[in-house]
Scaffold this active site. Structure first.
Site, short mmCIF file in Angstrom:
data_model
loop_
_atom_site.label_atom_id
_atom_site.label_comp_id
_atom_site.label_asym_id
_atom_site.label_seq_id
_atom_site.Cartn_x
_atom_site.Cartn_y
_atom_site.Cartn_z
N TYR A 277 0.62 -1.12 0.48
CA TYR A 277 -0.53 -0.15 -0.35
C TYR A 277 0.99 1.21 0.23
O TYR A 277 0.11 2.76 0.04
CB TYR A 277 -0.87 0.37 1.73
CG TYR A 277 -1.44 -1.21 1.04
CD1 TYR A 277 -2.09 -2.28 0.36
CD2 TYR A 277 -2.24 -1.12 2.73
CE1 TYR A 277 -3.30 -2.93 0.29
CE2 TYR A 277 -3.33 -2.22 2.37
CZ TYR A 277 -3.52 -3.33 1.97
OH TYR A 277 -4.27 -4.14 1.48
N LYS B 62 1.13 -7.18 6.48
CA LYS B 62 1.51 -7.92 5.08
C LYS B 62 2.97 -8.10 4.87
O LYS B 62 3.29 -7.06 4.38
CB LYS B 62 0.24 -8.00 4.24
CG LYS B 62 -0.58 -7.98 4.95
CD LYS B 62 -2.04 -8.16 4.37
CE LYS B 62 -3.24 -7.32 4.67
NZ LYS B 62 -3.37 -6.27 4.34
N HIS C 275 0.32 -12.65 2.59
CA HIS C 275 -0.24 -11.20 2.19
C HIS C 275 -0.93 -12.59 0.92
O HIS C 275 -2.39 -12.10 0.47
CB HIS C 275 0.67 -9.98 1.19
CG HIS C 275 -0.90 -8.93 0.46
ND1 HIS C 275 -0.27 -7.71 0.52
CD2 HIS C 275 -1.92 -9.14 0.47
CE1 HIS C 275 -1.29 -6.95 0.54
NE2 HIS C 275 -2.57 -7.60 -0.23
P1 NDP Z 1 -13.79 -1.41 0.97
O1 NDP Z 1 -14.90 -2.36 0.76
O2 NDP Z 1 -13.61 -1.25 2.11
O3 NDP Z 1 -14.51 -0.44 0.26
C1 NDP Z 1 -13.22 1.28 0.54
C2 NDP Z 1 -14.20 1.71 -0.61
O4 NDP Z 1 -15.59 2.00 -0.39
C3 NDP Z 1 -13.55 3.03 -0.73
O5 NDP Z 1 -13.71 3.50 -2.24
C4 NDP Z 1 -14.33 4.22 0.28
O6 NDP Z 1 -14.44 5.62 -0.52
C5 NDP Z 1 -15.63 3.73 0.19
N1 NDP Z 1 -17.13 3.88 1.18
C6 NDP Z 1 -16.24 3.84 2.58
N2 NDP Z 1 -17.08 4.15 3.37
C7 NDP Z 1 -17.95 4.24 2.73
C8 NDP Z 1 -19.50 4.78 3.28
N3 NDP Z 1 -20.45 5.08 4.07
N4 NDP Z 1 -20.94 4.91 1.63
C9 NDP Z 1 -20.23 4.65 0.91
N5 NDP Z 1 -18.48 3.92 0.16
C10 NDP Z 1 -18.30 4.04 1.45
O7 NDP Z 1 -12.78 -1.77 0.19
P2 NDP Z 1 -10.87 -2.09 0.62
O8 NDP Z 1 -11.06 -2.77 -0.98
O9 NDP Z 1 -10.96 -1.20 0.54
O10 NDP Z 1 -10.91 -3.13 1.67
C11 NDP Z 1 -11.31 -2.43 2.99
C12 NDP Z 1 -9.46 -3.47 3.38
O11 NDP Z 1 -9.16 -4.06 3.56
C13 NDP Z 1 -8.13 -2.04 2.69
O12 NDP Z 1 -8.48 -0.46 2.14
C14 NDP Z 1 -7.20 -3.22 3.60
O13 NDP Z 1 -6.51 -2.77 4.24
C15 NDP Z 1 -7.43 -4.71 2.89
N6 NDP Z 1 -7.41 -5.50 1.75
C16 NDP Z 1 -6.84 -6.27 1.86
C17 NDP Z 1 -6.72 -6.78 0.79
C18 NDP Z 1 -5.67 -8.16 0.59
O14 NDP Z 1 -5.24 -8.84 -0.82
N7 NDP Z 1 -5.48 -9.21 1.74
C19 NDP Z 1 -7.28 -6.99 -0.22
C20 NDP Z 1 -7.93 -5.49 -0.56
C21 NDP Z 1 -8.46 -4.97 0.92
P3 NDP Z 1 -14.03 7.02 0.81
O15 NDP Z 1 -12.61 6.21 1.10
O16 NDP Z 1 -13.60 7.88 -0.84
O17 NDP Z 1 -14.65 7.11 2.14
#
Ligand code: NDP
Length: 324
Positions: free
Chosen positions: A56, A85, A118
């Site tokens: 990240y 990770k 990861h």
């Molecule tokens: P999420 O499902 O948490 O979604 C994030 C998105 O949703 C962003 O665009 C955010 O926008 C938006 N959002 C957040 N809150 C709201 C709300 N209340 N209403 C509407 N939209 C909202 O996806 P992620 O992929 O980020 O997953 C969460 C975390 O998991 C990651 O950030 C990471 O830390 C981890 N992860 C781990 C992975 C792995 O391979 N181990 C892969 C992917 C993620 P904004 O920021 O503009 O508010």
């Protein structure tokens, strides 16, 4: 052992992990600067768990924010649960501890709370996060992830990571670690994509049977702006059934999606860099979905992955060809 805090669960090694954490993965162009303010805001709101990773590329900014909050007396280091990770280019056992020590040195930390493999596919070591040959094909490495796991066990023994776990592993791969001769520590968790369109019921049952926590990412359907997220897929938060349940409880679709995971015993991660949403996403501990709501929400599953991680698809350890 740490004191029991509200909204935490005990992991299989005795440590506690908050059931809701802030995610920090963002499209590269916005990964660094907004994360600092987001983490500060999250700590003010009550989040104590922060999820990050080498790829990240924002761990230093995250720790700048946490250190500020420690300096102001808002939290102590031991109040924070920080997960990082191990990226796939560091899987050779001799690289693992060196990588973690170097990372801790940069972050001015003595330990991480959770250190995860990861993704279960090894890539060629080196500076490139996704090493490619001249034809643009991913260059893999031949490392058995069970030997990488043994190196993580050594990091735990050295006190560099309190807990160790895996991410994006399927059931067969978890069993390979669990059945490994000489296993010293079980993974405390498997962090996987999990949401209303991919509810991972079978993997969740398996993990529960082995006392491995399932940690969910992508609960809101992630962010199609991210380079590695599938585009033009149905948007979870626009689903009319989720919206109707949200309206009934006078909550938002995001809160219902998060609450669903908490009520089925899943640890939830949610990323937002928007102040109002950081607050909104934490307001999930003061309402309850009914058994009927839960059943209806279970019915929305369609085994849809936003994260296909195609760059790994040609490798025999690619995890998503198995059913779960
Ligand atoms: P999420 O499902 O948490 O979604 C994030 C998105 O949703 C962003 O665009 C955010 O926008 C938006 N959002 C957040 N809150 C709201 C709300 N209340 N209403 C509407 N939209 C909202 O996806 P992620 O992929 O980020 O997953 C969460 C975390 O998991 C990651 O950030 C990471 O830390 C981890 N992860 C781990 C992975 C792995 O391979 N181990 C892969 C992917 C993620 P904004 O920021 O503009 O508010």
């Amino acid at each position: 052992m740490r004191a029991i805090r509200p909204f935490s669960v005990k992991l299989n090694d005795g440590y506690f992990m908050p059931v809701l954490g802030l995610g920090t993965s963002a499209p590269h162009k916005v990964a660094k600067s907004p994360v600092e303010k987001a983490v500060e805001k999250a700590i003010d709101v009550g989040y104590r768990s922060i999820d990050s990773a080498y790829i990240y590329q924002n761990e230093e900014e995250i720790w700048r924010a946490i250190r500020k909050k420690i300096a102001s007396g808002t939290v102590k280091r031991e109040d924070i649960f920080y997960a990082s990770k191990l990226w796939c280019t560091f899987f050779r056992p001799e690289l693992v501890q060196i990588y973690l020590e170097e990372s801790l040195r940069k972050l001015q930390l003595s330990y991480v709370d959770l250190f995860l493999i990861h993704f279960p596919v090894a890539l060629k070591p080196g500076k490139d996060i996704f090493p490619k040959d001249t034809d643009g094909k991913t260059i893999f490495d031949t490392v058995d992830f069970c030997t990488t796991w043994e190196a993580l066990e050594k990091c735990k023994d050295a006190g560099l990571a309190k807990s160790i776990g895996v991410s994006n592993f399927n059931c067969r791969q978890l069993n390979m670690i669990l059945n490994k001769p000489g296993l010293k520590y079980k993974p405390v968790c498997n962090q996987v994509e999990c949401h209303l369109y991919l509810n991972q019921n079978k993997l969740l049952d398996f993990c529960k049977s082995k006392d491995i926590a399932l940690v969910a990412f992508g609960i809101l359907g992630s962010d199609p702006e991210k380079e590695w997220v599938s585009k033009n897929y149905p948007v979870i938060l626009e689903n009319p059934v989720i919206n109707a349940i949200a309206e009934k409880h006078q909550r938002t679709p995001a809160q219902v999606s998060l609450r669903y995971q908490l009520q089925r015993g899943v640890i939830a991660l949610v990323k937002s860099f928007t102040e109002k949403r950081i607050e909104e996403n934490f307001q999930v501990f003061d309402f309850q979905l009914t058994p009927e709501d839960m059943k209806t929400l279970d019915g929305l599953n369609r085994n849809l992955r936003y994260f296909k991680d195609d760059v790994f698809a040609d490798h025999p350890d690619y995890p998503f060809n198995d059913e779960y």
